[in-house]
Design a protein around this motif. Structure first.
Motif, short mmCIF file in Angstrom:
data_model
loop_
_atom_site.label_atom_id
_atom_site.label_comp_id
_atom_site.label_asym_id
_atom_site.label_seq_id
_atom_site.Cartn_x
_atom_site.Cartn_y
_atom_site.Cartn_z
N MET A 104 0.87 -1.17 0.00
CA MET A 104 0.00 0.00 0.00
C MET A 104 0.91 1.22 0.00
SD MET A 104 -3.15 0.82 2.63
CE MET A 104 -2.07 1.36 3.95
N GLY A 105 1.34 1.60 -1.21
CA GLY A 105 2.32 2.66 -1.34
C GLY A 105 3.67 2.22 -0.80
N ILE A 135 6.06 0.08 7.62
CA ILE A 135 6.18 1.36 6.94
C ILE A 135 7.63 1.57 6.48
CG2 ILE A 135 5.87 3.86 7.20
CD1 ILE A 135 3.82 3.09 9.46
N GLY A 136 7.79 1.98 5.25
CA GLY A 136 9.12 2.12 4.66
C GLY A 136 9.61 0.83 4.04
N HIS A 137 8.77 -0.18 3.99
CA HIS A 137 9.14 -1.45 3.36
C HIS A 137 9.50 -1.24 1.90
CE1 HIS A 137 8.42 -5.38 1.41
NE2 HIS A 137 8.74 -5.91 2.57
N ASN A 138 8.83 -0.30 1.27
CA ASN A 138 9.05 0.01 -0.15
C ASN A 138 9.53 1.45 -0.26
OD1 ASN A 138 7.84 -2.57 -0.77
ND2 ASN A 138 5.85 -1.59 -0.51
N PRO A 139 10.84 1.69 -0.22
CA PRO A 139 11.35 3.07 -0.28
C PRO A 139 10.90 3.77 -1.55
CG PRO A 139 13.09 1.52 0.30
CD PRO A 139 11.92 0.70 -0.12
N ALA A 140 10.66 5.06 -1.44
CA ALA A 140 10.21 5.85 -2.59
C ALA A 140 11.29 5.86 -3.67
CB ALA A 140 9.88 7.25 -2.15
#
Length: 476
Positions: free
Chosen positions: A127-128, A471-476
């Motif tokens: 999720m994002g 949260i932050g699992h998928n860095p931008a």
């Protein structure tokens, strides 16, 4: 007479700390058929410790591993289906052919239904920047009833196994023998020690210990609303999750364009299934006032055509109440209905002449029932049908919703859109349209005082999951 004097804890049959025993009585003959052990609080402690120890490894098993094990369990249950059905018929009185089909067949179907749910469930998704992870809640405590004993057990065990939870079960002491068969099946199927633990005993001791235990993360009860209140109160001390499937007083609304011969005949059958000892029983038949006399004739014919007798006699549909206390309770409600001024159409509080032994209650129909009568408001849990007249469709829906319960319901109409509209206005967890068949894949649970949470389907699985946001699992 059978003896079940050990408990199943940590993958072994062990002698209980509690030294008490209780007789299991056949409600048709009033004779004892078995003796079981009565565990105590120390036995619950042992079972919870085993479940807590087994949880880390079991919760890390793969979906494929859990699905394969559940399929093996289902196959093993199917191989013993007739034995299970006959055992339940003997311990709680449902006629054997129906018991084999329902009491043994439904648990197998429920277990099978969770295999594809498990295999297709998204336990992780993005999720994002955040990864959503759904994880097993932990150690679960189950307190189950006598009316559909194994069905209610599997309704909790199946989703718990699928989620990766471990568990402690306390079955009803009135119908516990099926739970011991299940423990044998789980052991033979290769379920790791500690994942499933069985502690038979009294609700006031074993049930209370489970509900209040600090090392149990979730408790699930199927039972009376009063039992649900006690369990929720005990569970609140440790803020554990609670799911409750409780009482019902389910309405069966026959709209003016219904097929009355079909609707009444099926409605009586649904009210009297399992001798009315069903939490979803359609015990309030709500009919147009101008049609009530016609309905009374149809309902009387249907009720008086049903054969009552021993669970193993040919052609029997109605068995006994589960015990003398339940028999006396139902008879008292019938006497109350007579005193309140409802019209006794058929049946009554007397023991059937041809069944001098056994906890039997005559199939009973009341008409001219008002919404303020006790028999219209309280769950009777026996073969008692109340017919309530209405004068408009709006009044019919008001009567249907005039209850502290909201477990199930039914609506009949010759116009499917009209039936759908009425179904949307009935405040209950399930509504059946025009006598639709039972759906094993549909979620079950109640509004209002009929419970908290859902069983079966993906919604039943989700009761056993915690939601973690990484949260932050998928860095931008």
């Amino acid at each position: 007479m059978k003896e079940r004097l050990n408990l199943y804890i940590n993958g072994r049959w062990v002698e209980p700390v509690g030294k008490g025993t209780v007789k299991v009585v056949n409600p048709c003959s009033e004779e004892a058929i078995a003796t079981i052990a009565m565990g105590n609080e120390e036995d619950v402690d042992r079972a919870v410790s085993a479940a807590r120890e087994a949880f880390p490894a079991w919760s890390r098993t793969t979906v494929a591993e859990r699905a394969a094990l559940m399929a093996r369990i289902s196959s093993a249950m199917a191989a013993r289906q007739n034995e299970i059905g006959d055992t339940i018929a003997a311990e709680m009185g449902m006629p054997a052919p129906w018991s084999r089909m329902i009491q043994a067949g439904l648990p197998i179907a429920t277990l099978n239904s969770f295999v594809p749910i498990l295999e297709n469930y998204p336990f992780e998704y993005d999720m994002g920047r955040t990864r959503i992870v759904k994880e097993a809640i932990g150690v679960c405590g189950f307190i189950t009833p006598w009316n559909y004993p194994l069905h209610q057990i599997i309704g909790k065990v199946a989703p718990a196994l699928a989620a990766g939870c471990t568990m402690v079960l306390k079955p009803s002491q009135l119908a516990p023998l099926n739970a011991f068969i299940l423990a044998e099946i789980l052991e033979k199927a290769g379920l790791p020690p500690g994942v499933f633990n069985l502690v038979s005993g009294a609700g006031s001791r074993v049930g209370q210990a489970i509900a209040s235990h600090p090392e149990i993360d979730m408790v699930s009860l199927t039972g009376s609303t009063q039992s649900g209140i006690l369990v929720a109160r005990a569970a609140a001390q440790t803020i554990k999750r609670v799911t409750l499937e409780l009482g019902g007083k389910s309405p069966n609304v026959l709209l003016k364009d219904a097929d009355f011969p079909v609707a009444v005949r099926k409605g009586v059958h649904q009210c009297y299934l399992n001798s009315g000892q069903t939490c979803t029983a359609l015990s309030r038949m709500i009919v147009p006032a101008e049609k009530q006399e016609d309905v009374v004739v149809l309902a009387r014919e249907a009720a008086e055509s049903m054969v009552m007798g021993d669970a193993f006699a040919d052609g029997v549909f109605l068995g006994p109440m589960v015990d003398r206390q339940q028999q006396q309770s139902v008879r008292a409600y019938i006497e109350t209905g007579i005193r309140e001024g409802a019209t006794l159409v058929t049946g009554g509080p007397e023991q059937p002449d041809y069944l001098p032994k056994g906890f039997f209650v005559r199939p009973t129909v009341f008409s001219n029932v008002r919404t303020d009568m006790v028999i219209a408001r309280e769950e009777i849990f026996g073969p008692v049908l109340c017919i309530l007249p209405y004068r408009s469709e709006e009044e019919a829906i008001e009567i249907a919703n005039d209850s502290v319960y909201g477990l199930s319901g039914s609506v009949w109409s010759g116009d499917i859109e009209r039936a759908r509209s009425a179904a949307k206005r009935i405040r209950s967890g399930q509504v059946f349209i025009n006598g639709a068949d039972f759906d094993i894949d549909a979620p079950a649970g109640g509004y209002k005082q009929s419970g908290i949470g859902r069983e079966r389907s993906k919604y039943g699985l989700e009761e056993y999951l915690e939601i973690k946001a990484v949260i932050g699992h998928n860095p931008a």
